[in-house]
Design a protein around this motif. Structure first.
Motif, mmCIF file in Angstrom:
data_model
loop_
_atom_site.group_PDB
_atom_site.id
_atom_site.type_symbol
_atom_site.label_atom_id
_atom_site.label_comp_id
_atom_site.label_asym_id
_atom_site.label_seq_id
_atom_site.Cartn_x
_atom_site.Cartn_y
_atom_site.Cartn_z
ATOM 1 N N GLU A 67 0.995 -1.356 0.102
ATOM 2 C CA GLU A 67 -0.053 0.003 0.030
ATOM 3 C C GLU A 67 0.904 1.171 0.107
ATOM 4 O O GLU A 67 0.403 2.168 -0.598
ATOM 5 N N VAL A 68 2.126 1.068 0.450
ATOM 6 C CA VAL A 68 2.956 2.317 0.464
ATOM 7 C C VAL A 68 3.980 2.116 -0.542
ATOM 8 O O VAL A 68 5.183 2.673 -0.583
ATOM 9 N N GLY A 69 3.913 1.229 -1.577
ATOM 10 C CA GLY A 69 4.969 1.055 -2.512
ATOM 11 C C GLY A 69 6.394 0.182 -2.281
ATOM 12 O O GLY A 69 7.299 0.269 -2.763
ATOM 13 N N GLN A 70 6.062 -0.386 -1.304
ATOM 14 C CA GLN A 70 7.389 -1.221 -0.580
ATOM 15 C C GLN A 70 6.906 -2.633 -0.519
ATOM 16 O O GLN A 70 5.728 -3.298 -0.778
ATOM 17 N N PRO A 154 11.571 -0.649 -2.514
ATOM 18 C CA PRO A 154 10.488 -0.293 -3.415
ATOM 19 C C PRO A 154 10.017 -1.331 -4.115
ATOM 20 O O PRO A 154 10.831 -1.994 -4.942
ATOM 21 N N LEU A 155 8.781 -1.278 -4.602
ATOM 22 C CA LEU A 155 8.079 -2.341 -5.429
ATOM 23 C C LEU A 155 8.785 -1.917 -6.925
ATOM 24 O O LEU A 155 8.772 -0.636 -6.962
ATOM 25 N N PRO A 156 9.119 -2.742 -7.752
ATOM 26 C CA PRO A 156 9.309 -2.337 -9.130
ATOM 27 C C PRO A 156 8.451 -1.646 -9.916
ATOM 28 O O PRO A 156 7.091 -2.154 -9.643
ATOM 29 N N ALA A 157 8.590 -0.679 -10.932
ATOM 30 C CA ALA A 157 7.774 -0.535 -11.671
ATOM 31 C C ALA A 157 7.000 -1.487 -12.521
ATOM 32 O O ALA A 157 5.784 -1.032 -12.781
ATOM 33 N N LEU A 194 12.479 -10.636 -14.734
ATOM 34 C CA LEU A 194 13.014 -9.110 -14.897
ATOM 35 C C LEU A 194 12.297 -8.230 -14.215
ATOM 36 O O LEU A 194 10.897 -8.404 -14.254
ATOM 37 N N GLU A 195 12.677 -7.188 -13.605
ATOM 38 C CA GLU A 195 12.028 -6.240 -13.195
ATOM 39 C C GLU A 195 12.659 -4.925 -13.408
ATOM 40 O O GLU A 195 13.856 -4.747 -13.584
ATOM 41 N N GLY A 196 11.993 -3.670 -13.267
ATOM 42 C CA GLY A 196 12.187 -2.425 -13.616
ATOM 43 C C GLY A 196 11.495 -1.846 -14.189
ATOM 44 O O GLY A 196 10.154 -1.763 -14.668
ATOM 45 N N ASP A 197 12.216 -0.952 -15.118
ATOM 46 C CA ASP A 197 11.332 0.155 -16.242
ATOM 47 C C ASP A 197 10.798 -0.910 -17.209
ATOM 48 O O ASP A 197 11.640 -1.700 -17.835
ATOM 49 N N GLY B 242 10.372 5.880 -3.974
ATOM 50 C CA GLY B 242 10.489 4.583 -4.346
ATOM 51 C C GLY B 242 11.622 4.507 -5.091
ATOM 52 O O GLY B 242 12.088 3.290 -6.037
ATOM 53 N N MET B 243 12.648 5.159 -5.024
ATOM 54 C CA MET B 243 13.859 5.064 -5.904
ATOM 55 C C MET B 243 15.117 5.197 -4.855
ATOM 56 O O MET B 243 15.079 5.524 -3.653
ATOM 57 N N VAL B 244 15.852 4.052 -5.397
ATOM 58 C CA VAL B 244 17.283 3.851 -4.274
ATOM 59 C C VAL B 244 18.411 3.858 -5.349
ATOM 60 O O VAL B 244 18.816 3.150 -6.015
#
Lengths: 289, 474
Positions: A67-70, A154-157, A194-197, B242-244
């Motif tokens: 809920e807080v992006g983590q 942080p949760l990945p995009a 894979l995770e990220g952009d 949310g950036m590291v």
């Protein structure tokens, strides 16, 4: 979180065991069993930390963090305390690192019923000896976890599983992909997380000849082998039966147990001394009789 | 004077040419990079695990304490020998034993310098992630002892996350392998317990480190702010978004001015604070983060956002950060570097408190630190020839540590406890907490010969006697 009730319950000198959700081996049978408190004390997304009772369910914690992006790098299911006490990583270890990196501070109850603090609440801390590392994977034999502060991420995009082309070599993928979160290989086929952009994921997938799939394959059995990363290359020769290897990590999920590994008597003696130093009477989570 | 019998036995163990007892050499090895002095009895230079073992056995035979020492760059007095201890220096054990690029790991001896390993594996597209500012001169054995960090440990973690196995000589002369190349070695994580044990659990003689992939894309940005608060709040906002980033460093005005006078990088010398932010990864993610970080900076009042246009400019910006400690010599001849961690959200209030403390003690402070993980490094600058100045430096330092703890922080983020903060440990840990740490030490070294009197304050366990050297900060 108040641990005095847990500490009081652990008083006495009889053997004690602890159980969370019972998903990772559970209690020692025939021994008085206690539980750790559950509940989230606080979540601080801007600190990337969370504080909760060891009895908190991992999945409930994950939902609250989302809920807080983590997120927290513990394998799903069971309790936080169980995941830490057993210390076994999930299939994302290549990206997440081992479970032990997650624990920043622990408050635990020792065999004398004392509440002990190890580590500290900040994401970086080298104050004193690293008792937290020792507790992770100690299966409750040095102290029973009561309350923990964990590192979150942080949760990945974006996040996507792929299956590799038939001719793909998973060990080449390990070198050519940048920070894959997981590469699983059953001796014939490789799956990649894979995770990220999203645009980066797409480019990596094209370069690696990867096709999106909904889910990773199911684990072939209950057993875990722990091999040096380089040993995986010879796995098809040494491992009869179905397996799923974590490339770049060395964990192999297998239908049969790992052959006996050589033991280092000096390390075993040292481990025994640690156990005796922390729990002189040997009452914490004794081996089943 | 250490007994001739100890020296003779050490000569037999490692050869006469690698045992030193001259006054000049004992003087060199009685200190590390902190302000504390101890007393070295004899210094020896083993070159193999077996020689280290023999040195340790000599120490045991004569009931004489020993201190393992790498490059001596520690800042907390961890390698300062007390009571004429035997100094076992690992600098001649400096071979990179093997590199397995496919497995991303390397075996090294403890005397290998941190940056030498990264240079060695650079052609393979790999690096050793912990990067202390002293990385050109600090040894990996020392990194293990102190669980060292550095600017890039924000995203990558400190040394413990990059050490997977250790061959260790225990204080009783046993050689034991802790951890392993496989991911789940049996039993307790003794490797994890050993890393950061400041030489009190034994001597690491071979170290298996994890190597990290070099990032395909790197962008380095410099943001300047009119107030320290704005800079600090930007740090929290970046993390909360949310950036590291790979690194997130802050320098305050006095520091920027000193650095700019030294390297002429065009740094904004009128700003109250600058943030050095490095984003690494794949190109789209990096580009997106640069845009988001710029916007967050602007929302928090950033004056300019400078993005390094090429590798030369990037190197120049990092040179500014990494040479800050050299640059301060332009202000005063001596400095005392502190190391505490506070929750990021407390950075503005703790920094302001640091300024007030320093002003009260009539000192100067430069702040140059790992803001991303709340790791403060107030650098008190002074001229030690000024009468009474050390008392003020120590008093101010103690207050800085106190306000950090009061803000929910910890004693040390990466320098360790050593002698410097040993007697502050009760500010963070109860007697029961300390007894657990003492129990761990006892399991590794029941006789207490490995680097005694460090980390744990006297009274943590039975039979401890406090030996406080001249200049120690008690």
């Amino acid at each position: 979180m108040d641990l005095t009730a847990m500490a009081a319950e652990m008083g006495g000198d009889d053997p004690l065991t602890i159980e969370g959700a019972g998903t990772r081996g559970g209690r020692t049978p025939g021994v008085r069993c206690v539980t750790a408190p559950s509940g989230i004390d606080w979540i601080q997304a801007d600190e990337m930390t969370v504080c909760c009772g060891a009895g908190t369910a991992v999945d409930a914690l994950s939902m609250a963090l989302a809920e807080v992006g983590q997120r927290v790098a513990l394998p799903p299911g069971g309790t936080v305390g169980g995941a830490l006490a057993v210390g076994r990583s999930g299939i994302r270890r290549l990206g997440d690192g081992p479970v032990r990196e997650t624990l920043l501070q622990a408050r635990y109850v020792d065999g004398a019923g004392e509440i002990v603090k190890a580590g500290g609440p900040t994401v970086k801390n080298v104050s004193g000896f690293d008792v937290c590392r020792l507790l992770v994977g100690s299966t409750g034999t040095l102290g029973f976890l009561g309350e923990v502060i964990l590192r979150t991420k942080p949760l990945p995009a974006s996040s996507q599983w792929f299956v590799a082309a038939a001719a793909s070599d998973p060990f080449t993928l390990r070198r050519t992909l940048y920070h894959p979160v997981s590469i699983l290989w059953n001796g014939a086929t490789a799956w990649v997380l894979l995770e990220g952009d999203p645009a980066d994921i797409e480019e990596q997938a094209v370069a690696g000849e990867l096709t999106p799939v909904d889910d990773p394959p199911a684990l072939p059995g209950p057993h875990r082998w722990s091999l040096a990363v380089r040993e995986l290359q010879g796995l098809t020769k040494m491992a009869a039966g179905p397996f799923l290897a974590e490339v770049g990590v060395g964990i192999v999920h297998h239908s049969s147990p790992q052959p006996e590994r050589p033991r280092d008597p000096a390390a075993e003696e040292l481990r025994h001394r640690v156990k005796v130093a922390f729990d002189p009477s040997g009452r914490l989570n004794p081996a089943p009789s | 004077m250490i007994s001739a019998a100890v020296v003779d036995d050490l000569c037999a163990a490692v050869g006469r040419d690698r045992v030193r007892t001259s006054a000049t050499e004992l003087n060199l090895y009685k200190r590390d990079a902190s302000t504390m002095d101890g007393s070295a009895g004899v210094v020896c230079f083993p070159t193999t695990t077996e020689e280290v073992r023999q040195c340790v056995l000599v120490a045991g035979r004569h009931a004489t304490p020993f201190v393992a020492r790498g490059s001596g760059t520690g800042l907390a007095g961890g390698a300062v020998p007390l009571d004429e201890a035997i100094v076992i220096t690992t600098t001649k054990m400096n071979r990179i034993l093997s590199v397995d690029a496919a497995s991303c790991l390397a075996w090294v001896e403890p005397g290998v310098l941190n940056l030498d390993l990264t240079k060695h594996v650079a052609p393979l597209g790999l690096h050793f992630a912990p990067d202390p500012s002293s990385q050109q001169s600090c040894s990996i054995g020392g990194n293990v002892a102190n669980n060292s960090g550095g600017p890039h440990c924000l995203a990558d973690g400190v040394t413990s996350a990059h050490v997977i196995a250790l061959e260790v000589v225990l204080a009783d002369g046993q050689v034991v392998m802790l951890g392993g190349e496989d991911p789940e070695p049996d039993g307790y994580d003794l490797r994890g317990a050993f890393v950061g044990s400041e030489g009190m659990f034994g001597i690491a003689t071979r170290i298996c480190v994890r190597l990290s992939q070099n990032a395909p894309d790197v962008r380095t940005m410099l943001l300047d702010f009119a107030t320290v608060e704005d800079g600090a709040e930007t740090v929290s906002a970046i993390i909360a978004a949310g950036m590291v980033p790979a690194a997130l460093e802050m320098m305050d005005k006095l520091c920027v001015q000193a650095v700019e006078a030294y390297i002429h990088a065009g740094l904004p010398t009128e700003a109250a604070a600058v943030l050095l932010v490095e984003v690494t990864g794949l190109p789209h993610g990096v580009a997106a983060d640069v845009v988001r970080i710029s916007a967050i900076g602007k929302q928090h009042g950033a004056g300019t956002v400078r993005i390094a246009q090429d590798e030369a400019e990037r190197a120049l910006l990092w040179k500014g950060r990494k040479t800050a400690f050299g640059a301060i010599a332009r202000i005063k001849p001596n400095y005392y570097l502190h190391d505490t961690v506070v929750p990021r959200r407390k950075l503005p209030e703790v920094l302001n408190e640091v300024y007030r403390i320093v002003e009260r003690h009539d000192l100067l402070v430069l702040n140059v630190f790992h803001a991303g993980d709340g790791n403060l490094h107030p650098l008190l600058v002074f001229d030690r020839r000024e009468p009474g100045v050390m008392d003020r430096v120590h008093a101010a330092g103690e207050e800085i540590v106190r306000v950090s703890i009061a803000a929910g922080g910890v004693l040390s983020g990466e320098h360790g406890i050593g002698l410097e903060k040993r007697d502050f440990m009760p500010w963070m840990f109860s007697p029961v907490d300390l007894a657990a740490q003492a129990a761990l030490r006892f399991a590794f070294d029941p006789d207490g010969l490995a680097n005694p009197h460090k980390v744990l304050p006297s009274g943590s366990s039975c039979g401890d006697i406090s030996h406080v050297p001249e200049g120690a900060w008690i």
